[in-house]
Design a protein around this motif. Sequence first.
Motif, PDB file in Angstrom:
ATOM      1  N   TYR A 114       0.865  -1.189   0.000  1.00  0.00           N
ATOM      2  CA  TYR A 114       0.000   0.000   0.000  1.00  0.00           C
ATOM      3  C   TYR A 114       0.898   1.235   0.000  1.00  0.00           C
ATOM      4  CZ  TYR A 114      -3.969   3.006   1.402  1.00  0.00           C
ATOM      5  OH  TYR A 114      -4.946   3.948   1.454  1.00  0.00           O
ATOM      6  N   ILE A 115       0.666   2.144  -0.941  1.00  0.00           N
ATOM      7  CA  ILE A 115       1.428   3.396  -1.020  1.00  0.00           C
ATOM      8  C   ILE A 115       0.438   4.538  -1.198  1.00  0.00           C
ATOM      9  CG2 ILE A 115       3.223   4.693  -2.219  1.00  0.00           C
ATOM     10  CD1 ILE A 115       4.352   2.089  -3.260  1.00  0.00           C
ATOM     11  N   ALA A 116       0.578   5.585  -0.361  1.00  0.00           N
ATOM     12  CA  ALA A 116      -0.341   6.718  -0.424  1.00  0.00           C
ATOM     13  C   ALA A 116       0.412   8.021  -0.206  1.00  0.00           C
ATOM     14  CB  ALA A 116      -1.451   6.580   0.619  1.00  0.00           C
ATOM     15  N   ASP A 117      -0.134   9.088  -0.770  1.00  0.00           N
ATOM     16  CA  ASP A 117       0.408  10.426  -0.536  1.00  0.00           C
ATOM     17  C   ASP A 117      -0.046  10.910   0.833  1.00  0.00           C
ATOM     18  OD1 ASP A 117       1.624  12.983  -2.065  1.00  0.00           O
ATOM     19  OD2 ASP A 117      -0.058  13.615  -0.812  1.00  0.00           O
ATOM     20  N   PHE A 118       0.873  11.467   1.600  1.00  0.00           N
ATOM     21  CA  PHE A 118       0.571  11.883   2.971  1.00  0.00           C
ATOM     22  C   PHE A 118      -0.406  13.051   2.994  1.00  0.00           C
ATOM     23  CE2 PHE A 118       1.471  14.474   6.750  1.00  0.00           C
ATOM     24  CZ  PHE A 118       1.343  13.522   7.754  1.00  0.00           C
ATOM     25  N   GLN A 119      -0.242  14.030   2.097  1.00  0.00           N
ATOM     26  CA  GLN A 119      -1.070  15.238   2.121  1.00  0.00           C
ATOM     27  C   GLN A 119      -2.480  14.978   1.607  1.00  0.00           C
ATOM     28  OE1 GLN A 119       0.396  18.498  -0.259  1.00  0.00           O
ATOM     29  NE2 GLN A 119      -1.195  19.896   0.408  1.00  0.00           N
ATOM     30  N   THR A 120      -2.598  14.300   0.476  1.00  0.00           N
ATOM     31  CA  THR A 120      -3.905  14.149  -0.168  1.00  0.00           C
ATOM     32  C   THR A 120      -4.596  12.838   0.171  1.00  0.00           C
ATOM     33  OG1 THR A 120      -3.027  13.091  -2.169  1.00  0.00           O
ATOM     34  CG2 THR A 120      -3.038  15.515  -2.109  1.00  0.00           C
ATOM     35  N   GLY A 121      -3.836  11.865   0.642  1.00  0.00           N
ATOM     36  CA  GLY A 121      -4.403  10.554   0.916  1.00  0.00           C
ATOM     37  C   GLY A 121      -4.605   9.712  -0.321  1.00  0.00           C
ATOM     38  N   THR A 122      -4.196  10.201  -1.469  1.00  0.00           N
ATOM     39  CA  THR A 122      -4.383   9.477  -2.716  1.00  0.00           C
ATOM     40  C   THR A 122      -3.596   8.161  -2.701  1.00  0.00           C
ATOM     41  OG1 THR A 122      -4.677  11.518  -3.950  1.00  0.00           O
ATOM     42  CG2 THR A 122      -4.070   9.576  -5.218  1.00  0.00           C
ATOM     43  N   VAL A 123      -4.274   7.100  -3.080  1.00  0.00           N
ATOM     44  CA  VAL A 123      -3.637   5.785  -3.143  1.00  0.00           C
ATOM     45  C   VAL A 123      -2.942   5.635  -4.486  1.00  0.00           C
ATOM     46  CG1 VAL A 123      -3.991   3.293  -3.025  1.00  0.00           C
ATOM     47  CG2 VAL A 123      -5.409   4.827  -1.641  1.00  0.00           C
ATOM     48  N   MET A 124      -1.639   5.401  -4.456  1.00  0.00           N
ATOM     49  CA  MET A 124      -0.865   5.237  -5.684  1.00  0.00           C
ATOM     50  C   MET A 124      -0.632   3.778  -6.034  1.00  0.00           C
ATOM     51  SD  MET A 124       1.842   8.337  -5.097  1.00  0.00           S
ATOM     52  CE  MET A 124       1.747   8.208  -3.314  1.00  0.00           C
ATOM     53  N   ARG A 142      10.362  14.321   0.161  1.00  0.00           N
ATOM     54  CA  ARG A 142      11.266  14.812  -0.862  1.00  0.00           C
ATOM     55  C   ARG A 142      10.667  16.067  -1.488  1.00  0.00           C
ATOM     56  NH1 ARG A 142      12.872   9.040  -3.880  1.00  0.00           N
ATOM     57  NH2 ARG A 142      13.257   7.883  -1.915  1.00  0.00           N
ATOM     58  N   GLY A 143      11.370  17.172  -1.302  1.00  0.00           N
ATOM     59  CA  GLY A 143      10.893  18.434  -1.861  1.00  0.00           C
ATOM     60  C   GLY A 143       9.574  18.891  -1.293  1.00  0.00           C
ATOM     61  N   GLY A 144       9.314  18.552  -0.029  1.00  0.00           N
ATOM     62  CA  GLY A 144       8.067  18.984   0.600  1.00  0.00           C
ATOM     63  C   GLY A 144       6.898  18.066   0.348  1.00  0.00           C
ATOM     64  N   ARG A 145       7.122  16.961  -0.348  1.00  0.00           N
ATOM     65  CA  ARG A 145       6.055  15.998  -0.598  1.00  0.00           C
ATOM     66  C   ARG A 145       6.393  14.705   0.123  1.00  0.00           C
ATOM     67  NH1 ARG A 145       4.982  12.468  -5.778  1.00  0.00           N
ATOM     68  NH2 ARG A 145       3.044  11.485  -5.125  1.00  0.00           N
ATOM     69  N   ARG A 146       5.450  14.205   0.933  1.00  0.00           N
ATOM     70  CA  ARG A 146       5.690  13.010   1.741  1.00  0.00           C
ATOM     71  C   ARG A 146       4.842  11.850   1.242  1.00  0.00           C
ATOM     72  NH1 ARG A 146       7.948  11.438   6.315  1.00  0.00           N
ATOM     73  NH2 ARG A 146       8.628  13.544   6.901  1.00  0.00           N
ATOM     74  N   ILE A 147       5.460  10.687   1.213  1.00  0.00           N
ATOM     75  CA  ILE A 147       4.794   9.446   0.817  1.00  0.00           C
ATOM     76  C   ILE A 147       4.937   8.438   1.949  1.00  0.00           C
ATOM     77  CG2 ILE A 147       5.036   7.436  -0.712  1.00  0.00           C
ATOM     78  CD1 ILE A 147       5.545   9.364  -3.006  1.00  0.00           C
ATOM     79  N   GLY A 155      10.772   4.835  -4.915  1.00  0.00           N
ATOM     80  CA  GLY A 155      11.254   5.636  -6.038  1.00  0.00           C
ATOM     81  C   GLY A 155      10.239   5.732  -7.153  1.00  0.00           C
ATOM     82  N   TRP A 156       9.546   4.624  -7.426  1.00  0.00           N
ATOM     83  CA  TRP A 156       8.497   4.619  -8.451  1.00  0.00           C
ATOM     84  C   TRP A 156       7.389   5.613  -8.120  1.00  0.00           C
ATOM     85  CZ3 TRP A 156       3.364   3.431  -7.658  1.00  0.00           C
ATOM     86  CH2 TRP A 156       2.556   3.315  -8.804  1.00  0.00           C
ATOM     87  N   ALA A 157       6.955   5.648  -6.868  1.00  0.00           N
ATOM     88  CA  ALA A 157       5.866   6.542  -6.468  1.00  0.00           C
ATOM     89  C   ALA A 157       6.257   8.009  -6.655  1.00  0.00           C
ATOM     90  CB  ALA A 157       5.471   6.268  -5.025  1.00  0.00           C
ATOM     91  N   PHE A 158       7.467   8.371  -6.246  1.00  0.00           N
ATOM     92  CA  PHE A 158       7.903   9.759  -6.426  1.00  0.00           C
ATOM     93  C   PHE A 158       8.078  10.102  -7.905  1.00  0.00           C
ATOM     94  CE2 PHE A 158       9.257   9.666  -1.894  1.00  0.00           C
ATOM     95  CZ  PHE A 158       8.688  10.872  -1.496  1.00  0.00           C
ATOM     96  N   ALA A 159       8.529   9.147  -8.701  1.00  0.00           N
ATOM     97  CA  ALA A 159       8.824   9.423 -10.108  1.00  0.00           C
ATOM     98  C   ALA A 159       7.579   9.513 -10.973  1.00  0.00           C
ATOM     99  CB  ALA A 159       9.753   8.347 -10.656  1.00  0.00           C
ATOM    100  N   ASN A 160       6.510   8.822 -10.581  1.00  0.00           N
ATOM    101  CA  ASN A 160       5.349   8.722 -11.455  1.00  0.00           C
ATOM    102  C   ASN A 160       4.173   9.604 -11.054  1.00  0.00           C
ATOM    103  OD1 ASN A 160       5.582   6.370 -13.616  1.00  0.00           O
ATOM    104  ND2 ASN A 160       6.756   5.778 -11.804  1.00  0.00           N
TER     105      ASN A 160
END
Length: 422
Positions: free
Chosen positions: A80-90, A281-286, A308-313
Amino acid sequence: MEVPSRRFLLTGAGGIALSSSLQFGALARPHHAGATAASKAAPGAGSDDDSDSSGSTAGAPSSPADTPVGPLDTEARWAYIADFQTGTVMLQKAADERMPPSSLTKLMTAYIVFGMLKSGRLHLDQMLGVSEKAWRMQGSKMFVPLGGQIAVQDLIRGMLIQSGNDACIVLAEGISGSEDQFVALMNKTAPTIGLTNSNFENVTGWPAPDHYMSAHDVATLAHRLIADFPDYYHFFSEHDYKFNNINQGNRNVLVDKGLADGLKTGHTDAGGFGLCASSDRGGRRIVMVVNGLPSSKARAAEGERLLGWAFANFENARVLTRGQVLQSTPVWLGVAPTVDLCAGADLVLTVPHGWQSRVKVALDYQSPVAAPIRRGEQVGQITISGAGVNDIQVPLVASDSVERKGLPARAVAVLAHYVGGK
């Protein structure tokens, strides 16, 4: 008097200038595959430590995880991978299935400990005694001395950096009197912080028949640890800790490599090798959770690859800013002929790279808007949509107040409308 009205629907990228250079974003929120899975992954034999074990039964053949950009193969059994700010599931794979959480359990133990510290019921320099039960605890160890007294801050490091099962027992007994009473507090707290598929039978993650979490729950818990206890999050990022003349490194190799700033690893025979990691990374948390990997080497490699995939895509785009004017519309029987319509809330979306042009913004409201109008009053809604994503709705509100015309002026306006079509 009935307002002459029509439904106004503005669609597409060209009609609105949004606050991001991306113009439009989409919330990538896939369905939860396996969300209703009721089967439990029964814990098997094995100690809750992070060393390689030739007897590990986890690590199924590589199969794809669900992502908004298409299937992605991963050796992890649960992910499970999600963006910390938006909660979006990647990314997610069997994310709502019950799994043996191993030492990832210690994140819940830490949540209770941090809560006690924050409330003042516990202090970092407070000394707690070591019982025979704690001293005899097997698996990962801090090597607490029988009958000794240890400061809470040292026990936290022993629990999180060294993954010490003995440290967890000392903390549980020192706070609640017994491990069982502390476990009851864990189970009482879990649903209040959003954990919907977790049950704890101990504070360490030691294999037990009815001890489980889901990858989704582990990620939710990690989010709450970061958000609720920023003053204590630094414990997760320490690279090593020496206690009782024994130095042990952080078992989270992503922390050691500078790729993450927390949180925890785990391993049992039934659960395989697992990792919960977070990186800014750069103010964005995963936040990422993987479990069921066949070895510590596979855990490190797959964790690094997927993070790395989550940050890159994916990237975060500020699509709407509260108060941002999007459209002007006529006012029926108002002292002002028009009123500006604006976004009623901020909207930041996590979007896959290249999806901006596929997303649409629609304004849905009655035009003209009838006076009187109050500033901030909702007059419609903004819908963000796009192929393959769920619609997102934000209130469309009036940017200013517009009073109603007096009776003589209203009569003239109504007469002009019906006679002249104005």
